[in-house]
Structures are given as structure tokens and as C-alpha cells.
Scaffold this motif. Structure first.
Motif, PDB file in Angstrom:
ATOM      1  N   ARG A  51       0.928  -1.118  -0.072  1.00 22.51           N
ATOM      2  CA  ARG A  51       0.072   0.154  -0.083  1.00 22.51           C
ATOM      3  C   ARG A  51       0.984   1.325   0.105  1.00 22.51           C
ATOM      4  O   ARG A  51       1.774   1.508   0.923  1.00 22.51           O
ATOM      5  CB  ARG A  51      -0.904   0.185   1.219  1.00 22.51           C
ATOM      6  CG  ARG A  51      -2.054   1.267   1.311  1.00 22.51           C
ATOM      7  CD  ARG A  51      -2.984   0.929   2.444  1.00 22.51           C
ATOM      8  NE  ARG A  51      -3.861   2.248   2.532  1.00 22.51           N
ATOM      9  CZ  ARG A  51      -4.800   2.288   3.327  1.00 22.51           C
ATOM     10  NH1 ARG A  51      -5.013   1.482   4.032  1.00 22.51           N
ATOM     11  NH2 ARG A  51      -5.440   3.595   3.392  1.00 22.51           N
ATOM     12  N   VAL A  52       0.618   2.043  -1.117  1.00 21.99           N
ATOM     13  CA  VAL A  52       1.401   3.219  -1.185  1.00 21.99           C
ATOM     14  C   VAL A  52       0.446   4.356  -1.830  1.00 21.99           C
ATOM     15  O   VAL A  52      -0.136   4.173  -2.723  1.00 21.99           O
ATOM     16  CB  VAL A  52       2.735   3.099  -2.098  1.00 21.99           C
ATOM     17  CG1 VAL A  52       2.219   2.447  -3.447  1.00 21.99           C
ATOM     18  CG2 VAL A  52       3.676   4.200  -1.925  1.00 21.99           C
ATOM     19  N   GLN A  53       0.889   5.577  -1.394  1.00 27.83           N
ATOM     20  CA  GLN A  53       0.063   6.775  -2.075  1.00 27.83           C
ATOM     21  C   GLN A  53       0.258   7.160  -3.588  1.00 27.83           C
ATOM     22  O   GLN A  53       1.547   6.836  -3.965  1.00 27.83           O
ATOM     23  CB  GLN A  53       0.067   7.927  -1.082  1.00 27.83           C
ATOM     24  CG  GLN A  53      -0.557   8.049   0.012  1.00 27.83           C
ATOM     25  CD  GLN A  53      -0.511   9.357   0.889  1.00 27.83           C
ATOM     26  OE1 GLN A  53       0.716   9.578   1.175  1.00 27.83           O
ATOM     27  NE2 GLN A  53      -1.473   9.914   0.839  1.00 27.83           N
ATOM     28  N   LEU A  54      -0.633   7.254  -4.135  1.00 25.42           N
ATOM     29  CA  LEU A  54      -0.504   7.431  -5.750  1.00 25.42           C
ATOM     30  C   LEU A  54      -1.460   8.673  -5.959  1.00 25.42           C
ATOM     31  O   LEU A  54      -2.462   8.605  -6.395  1.00 25.42           O
ATOM     32  CB  LEU A  54      -1.114   6.355  -6.498  1.00 25.42           C
ATOM     33  CG  LEU A  54      -0.611   6.276  -8.052  1.00 25.42           C
ATOM     34  CD1 LEU A  54       0.784   6.841  -8.576  1.00 25.42           C
ATOM     35  CD2 LEU A  54      -1.271   5.218  -8.522  1.00 25.42           C
ATOM     36  N   PRO A  55      -1.079   9.916  -6.088  1.00 25.36           N
ATOM     37  CA  PRO A  55      -1.787  10.972  -6.243  1.00 25.36           C
ATOM     38  C   PRO A  55      -2.490  11.260  -7.424  1.00 25.36           C
ATOM     39  O   PRO A  55      -3.545  11.854  -7.588  1.00 25.36           O
ATOM     40  CB  PRO A  55      -1.024  12.483  -5.764  1.00 25.36           C
ATOM     41  CG  PRO A  55       0.124  11.641  -4.792  1.00 25.36           C
ATOM     42  CD  PRO A  55       0.327  10.364  -5.205  1.00 25.36           C
ATOM     43  N   SER A  56      -1.790  10.518  -8.467  1.00 24.59           N
ATOM     44  CA  SER A  56      -2.283  10.781  -9.796  1.00 24.59           C
ATOM     45  C   SER A  56      -3.477  10.114 -10.121  1.00 24.59           C
ATOM     46  O   SER A  56      -4.239  10.402 -11.123  1.00 24.59           O
ATOM     47  CB  SER A  56      -1.135  10.577 -10.770  1.00 24.59           C
ATOM     48  OG  SER A  56      -0.701   9.120 -10.671  1.00 24.59           O
ATOM     49  N   LEU A  57      -3.583   9.032  -9.457  1.00 25.78           N
ATOM     50  CA  LEU A  57      -4.959   8.295  -9.586  1.00 25.78           C
ATOM     51  C   LEU A  57      -6.173   8.519  -8.657  1.00 25.78           C
ATOM     52  O   LEU A  57      -5.940   8.844  -7.457  1.00 25.78           O
ATOM     53  CB  LEU A  57      -4.261   6.514  -9.161  1.00 25.78           C
ATOM     54  CG  LEU A  57      -5.522   5.637  -9.683  1.00 25.78           C
ATOM     55  CD1 LEU A  57      -5.671   5.399 -11.034  1.00 25.78           C
ATOM     56  CD2 LEU A  57      -5.127   4.355  -8.886  1.00 25.78           C
ATOM     57  N   THR A  58      -7.239   9.053  -9.407  1.00 23.78           N
ATOM     58  CA  THR A  58      -8.580   9.493  -8.723  1.00 23.78           C
ATOM     59  C   THR A  58      -9.516   8.185  -8.825  1.00 23.78           C
ATOM     60  O   THR A  58      -9.550   7.478  -9.746  1.00 23.78           O
ATOM     61  CB  THR A  58      -8.849  10.678  -9.431  1.00 23.78           C
ATOM     62  OG1 THR A  58      -9.449  10.268 -10.641  1.00 23.78           O
ATOM     63  CG2 THR A  58      -7.969  11.519  -9.446  1.00 23.78           C
ATOM     64  N   LEU A  59     -10.361   8.387  -7.842  1.00 18.58           N
ATOM     65  CA  LEU A  59     -11.668   7.429  -7.959  1.00 18.58           C
ATOM     66  C   LEU A  59     -12.488   7.452  -9.333  1.00 18.58           C
ATOM     67  O   LEU A  59     -12.725   6.543  -9.983  1.00 18.58           O
ATOM     68  CB  LEU A  59     -12.536   7.580  -6.797  1.00 18.58           C
ATOM     69  CG  LEU A  59     -13.492   6.592  -6.406  1.00 18.58           C
ATOM     70  CD1 LEU A  59     -12.771   5.314  -6.185  1.00 18.58           C
ATOM     71  CD2 LEU A  59     -14.415   7.262  -5.268  1.00 18.58           C
ATOM     72  N   GLN A  60     -12.349   8.776  -9.861  1.00 14.06           N
ATOM     73  CA  GLN A  60     -12.976   8.686 -11.261  1.00 14.06           C
ATOM     74  C   GLN A  60     -12.449   8.017 -12.464  1.00 14.06           C
ATOM     75  O   GLN A  60     -13.277   7.444 -13.161  1.00 14.06           O
ATOM     76  CB  GLN A  60     -13.273  10.139 -11.577  1.00 14.06           C
ATOM     77  CG  GLN A  60     -14.357  11.096 -10.715  1.00 14.06           C
ATOM     78  CD  GLN A  60     -13.698  11.373  -9.244  1.00 14.06           C
ATOM     79  OE1 GLN A  60     -12.142  11.391  -9.246  1.00 14.06           O
ATOM     80  NE2 GLN A  60     -14.360  11.569  -8.390  1.00 14.06           N
ATOM     81  N   MET A  61     -11.131   7.720 -12.282  1.00 14.77           N
ATOM     82  CA  MET A  61     -10.444   6.885 -13.407  1.00 14.77           C
ATOM     83  C   MET A  61     -10.552   5.696 -13.174  1.00 14.77           C
ATOM     84  O   MET A  61     -10.276   4.659 -14.004  1.00 14.77           O
ATOM     85  CB  MET A  61      -8.892   7.357 -13.306  1.00 14.77           C
ATOM     86  CG  MET A  61      -8.523   8.623 -13.241  1.00 14.77           C
ATOM     87  SD  MET A  61      -7.113   9.236 -12.898  1.00 14.77           S
ATOM     88  CE  MET A  61      -5.853   8.124 -13.939  1.00 14.77           C
ATOM     89  N   LEU A  62     -11.308   4.928 -11.858  1.00 12.08           N
ATOM     90  CA  LEU A  62     -11.332   3.709 -11.571  1.00 12.08           C
ATOM     91  C   LEU A  62     -12.784   3.063 -12.327  1.00 12.08           C
ATOM     92  O   LEU A  62     -13.560   2.775 -11.448  1.00 12.08           O
ATOM     93  CB  LEU A  62     -11.131   3.147 -10.328  1.00 12.08           C
ATOM     94  CG  LEU A  62      -9.571   3.532  -9.633  1.00 12.08           C
ATOM     95  CD1 LEU A  62      -9.694   3.457  -8.230  1.00 12.08           C
ATOM     96  CD2 LEU A  62      -8.769   2.789 -10.166  1.00 12.08           C
ATOM     97  N   GLN A  63     -12.715   3.032 -13.638  1.00 17.54           N
ATOM     98  CA  GLN A  63     -13.855   2.369 -14.329  1.00 17.54           C
ATOM     99  C   GLN A  63     -13.457   1.134 -14.790  1.00 17.54           C
ATOM    100  O   GLN A  63     -12.340   1.109 -15.606  1.00 17.54           O
ATOM    101  CB  GLN A  63     -14.598   3.581 -15.046  1.00 17.54           C
ATOM    102  CG  GLN A  63     -14.638   4.972 -14.479  1.00 17.54           C
ATOM    103  CD  GLN A  63     -15.726   5.229 -13.781  1.00 17.54           C
ATOM    104  OE1 GLN A  63     -16.677   4.232 -14.093  1.00 17.54           O
ATOM    105  NE2 GLN A  63     -15.880   6.070 -12.770  1.00 17.54           N
ATOM    106  N   ILE A  64     -14.290   0.185 -14.895  1.00 20.84           N
ATOM    107  CA  ILE A  64     -14.244  -0.723 -15.749  1.00 20.84           C
ATOM    108  C   ILE A  64     -14.180  -0.728 -17.130  1.00 20.84           C
ATOM    109  O   ILE A  64     -15.017  -0.006 -17.899  1.00 20.84           O
ATOM    110  CB  ILE A  64     -15.500  -1.854 -15.503  1.00 20.84           C
ATOM    111  CG1 ILE A  64     -15.457  -2.308 -13.923  1.00 20.84           C
ATOM    112  CG2 ILE A  64     -15.560  -3.018 -16.440  1.00 20.84           C
ATOM    113  CD1 ILE A  64     -16.863  -2.932 -13.738  1.00 20.84           C
TER     114      ILE A  64
END
Length: 381
Positions: A51-64
Motif C-alpha cells: 500500500r502506497v500513495q498514488l496522487p495521480s490516480l483518482t476514483l473517477q479513473m477507476l472505471q471498468i
């Protein structure tokens, strides 16, 4: 929404490993509390990434169906855990939307409107539809005297087809459209804002999921390996523009299309959305290999999400199309653009020298080749 440290969303992903020429199935956990990620290889029973922080990844990008960049590894999200589906994708649907034959200056405004309403655009291209297709779209008004007029209108010119994804997308887009007659449409709806009359009322939306599925297949599907609605690219007297994935995530696609269409110098003769493999991105950018230190990062960025390819032509054939369009885009570095050319596309929508909003053709002789790479090679891949 307030999150706990242990709250997580779980996704199933495919990661292509070029060294082994194989695809590994991974589990990606996203922790919204601190924007951190964890990657697990279930087949080997071990963590690939603690587990590590990844500021560039957003919840909106996590789409099937999306591709996400996790520390320069590209992961294709194929599914999610049931609990994640219930939380993030409850009642999510796909619908078909079609922008009717209207002046191109309005295309950008309409697409901006759609994205601001919370829809994700997952497929998009311009084209001309057949009368059979139009009859299928308007089968519910088969007995109306208006039907022949509507069919003639929607088949008379270029349309833009979109696949929109979102919660209750079918009914929500119908609501966004407003009443058939713009004069009766509610304030703030598409037809009230941009419609002229009952015929030229901006866009078409589907009535139910079955109609949406049929229309999506008719517009974006293939028949004997050939697109049912052909790409519009002419591959002649053109330059290439690629709207990069981060622009879609930022919701700025419509603004860029509007800036191009209202420039007075160019028009978009073909557009389509593509998913680009890393190998294709590297091949497309190969001319920069060993020349630009950002070459590898540029290829990864182009492949980490969907992009939109444009074939552009000049309104005045006597101008140097490639050079003039490069002026509209601005230099590669958005910071330099903001100092010297603040109205340029990259100044307004670029973030870094890699995430600089758009790719544009460098040399006049390369315009047709770059357009062909997308609309001929990748389109048939």
C-alpha cells in the motif's frame, strides 16, 4: 464523503508484461482515505505493490474498461468486487446519443454539457448514417407525418455518435435533452439551449436499454470486419491531432473541439476515440525515440486511457496546414505556452510536457501518415 483508513474498493485487472509476453491477472485495491493503492498477484499469492500513495490516480479513473497507470505499469480494469460494484456502479448503464447534423461550432459546447452532467464518453466518432439506421432510431414514430422529413434530415449530413455511461444513463440523457420542441424544453436542457425547432433539435437519445444496445451496435459495430458506420477520414491534405487521455479525465474535450472549430482556419473532417496499446504508442512516437527524453513517458501517457484522434483540414487550402495548426496548439511545454501563447490549446489545457493536452503533427509530410496510423491501422486492429 468521509472515509476510514481501511475503506477500500477492489478491482480485477490485466497487466501485460512485455518481458514475458504474457498477461497477468491482478487485484488492485484502492483506499480513498489517503489515495493509496495496493496490487496483488492472486495466482502467486503475493503483493506486487504494498500500500502506497498514488496522487495521480483518482476514483473517477477507476472505471471498468479503463486503463490506469500505476507507477508506469498499465492495468486494464476488467471487473470489480461485488461490494465495489454496489457502491460505485449501482444502476450504471450505457446509452447511445447522437448529435444531429448541426454547425460544428456547437459540437464542443454540447460535448462539454454532456460531460458536466456526469456522463463518461467511452466511444465516439463522426459519420453519416443510412436511412435504414435512421428508420431504426425513429421506429417509435412510424405513423407520424414527420418521419420522412426527420429521416431526410438526419441522413443529410454528418452526425456524431456517442456511447455514454452513467447511473440510469438512458433516462438521465433523455431528461438532459428536454422536450422534442425546443420551445417546450425545460430551461437548461440541451434542446432549450441549442435547438432551433422540432426537427433541428440538436440530438437524439434512446428510450430504453434495448434500443440503446441496438443503436450502439449499429453505429459502432462491425459487419464482416468492416465498420457499419465508416470512418470519415480522407487521408488526404490533412494534419493529425490526438487529444490525450488526461484531457478526457479533466472534462476538457469539448473545449478543445470548440477552439478548433471556431478558429476559422480548420475544420474536423474525422474524429474517433481509440484505446492505444503501449506497443502502438511506442511505434507512433518512434520518431522521438532517442531524441526526446520524454519518449517513454509520452508513450505510456498515450496508452493509459482513451484518446481521440482528429483528421483536420484547412478552410483555406493555400495555408501551411501543419504549421498553422501547431501555432494553435502552442509549444510542447505548457509552462512556456502560458508565458508566450496563453490562448493556445496547450497553455489552457496542458499540465506538463508529457500531459500537454494534444499531440499535433510536426512535419507537413507526416500529416497523412499519422492520420492513417489511427484511422486505417488502429481502426482495423
Amino acid at each position: 464523503m468521509v472515509y476510514d483508513y481501511f475503506d477500500k474498493y477492489t478491482f480485477l485487472c490485466d497487466m501485460y508484461d512485455e518481458e514475458t509476453d504474457d498477461t497477468a491477472e491482478l487485484v488492485l485495491n484502492f483506499f480513498p482515505f489517503d489515495n493509496s493503492v495496493q496490487a496483488i498477484n492472486p495466482a502467486k499469492g503475493k503483493n506486487l505493490l504494498r500500500r502506497v500513495q498514488l496522487p495521480s490516480l483518482t476514483l473517477q479513473m477507476l472505471q471498468i474498461g479503463n486503463i490506469v497507470n500505476v507507477f508506469s505499469k498499465l492495468l486494464l480494469i476488467t471487473d470489480c468486487a461485488p461490494a465495489t460494484r454496489r457502491t460505485l456502479f449501482n444502476q450504471v448503464e450505457s446509452t447511445f446519443a447522437m448529435i444531429k447534423p448541426i454547425h460544428p461550432s456547437a459540437h464542443g459546447k454540447i460535448i462539454t454539457y454532456i460531460m458536466k452532467k456526469g456522463f463518461r464518453i467511452v466511444r465516439m466518432k463522426n459519420g453519416k448514417i443510412s436511412k435504414d439506421f435512421a428508420m431504426e432510431l425513429y421506429k417509435d414514430i412510424g405513423g407520424s407525418n414527420m418521419l420522412p422529413i426527420i429521416i431526410d434530415y438526419v441522413t443529410s449530413g454528418e452526425v456524431i455518435g456517442l456511447e455514454l455511461v452513467g447511473p440510469k444513463a438512458v433516462s438521465k440523457f433523455r431528461s438532459c435533452l428536454g422536450a422534442t420542441d425546443p420551445q417546450d424544453a425545460a430551461p437548461g436542457t440541451l434542446r432549450q439551449l441549442y435547438g432551433e425547432n422540432k426537427l433541428k433539435n440538436v440530438a437524439h437519445g434512446c428510450n430504453n436499454l434495448q434500443d440503446a444496445a441496438t443503436a450502439l451496435d449499429m453505429f459502432f459495430g462491425l459487419e464482416n470486419g468492416i465498420p457499419r458506420v465508416p470512418f470519415r477520414a480522407t487521408l488526404k491534405d490533412c494534419t493529425c491531432c490526438i487529444i490525450k487521455p488526461h484531457v478526457l479525465n479533466d472534462g476538457n474535450v469539448g473545449a478543445i473541439l470548440e477552439q478548433i472549430a471556431t478558429s476559422g482556419k480548420f475544420y474536423i473532417s474525422a474524429m474517433a476515440m481509440f484505446s492505444v496499446k503501449i506497443s502502438n504508442a511506442e511505434e507512433f512516437y518512434e520518431v522521438y525515440k532517442g531524441v526526446l527524453p520524454e519518449y517513454e513517458a509520452m508513450a505510456i501517457q498515450l496508452a493509459e486511457g482513451k484518446c481521440i484522434a482528429l483528421e483536420l483540414k484547412a478552410t483555406d487550402p493555400s495555408i501551411n496546414l501543419v504549421c498553422e495548426f501547431r501555432k494553435l496548439c502552442g509549444p510542447r511545454d505548457p509552462e512556456l505556452c502560458r508565458q508566450l501563447y496563453p490562448e493556445s490549446i496547450r497553455a489552457q489545457y496542458g499540465k506538463t510536457i508529457v500531459q500537454n493536452a494534444v499531440h499535433c503533427t510536426d512535419l507537413p509530410e507526416d500529416g497523412e501518415n499519422e492520420v492513417e496510423y489511427f484511422f486505417k491501422l488502429l481502426a482495423n486492429d
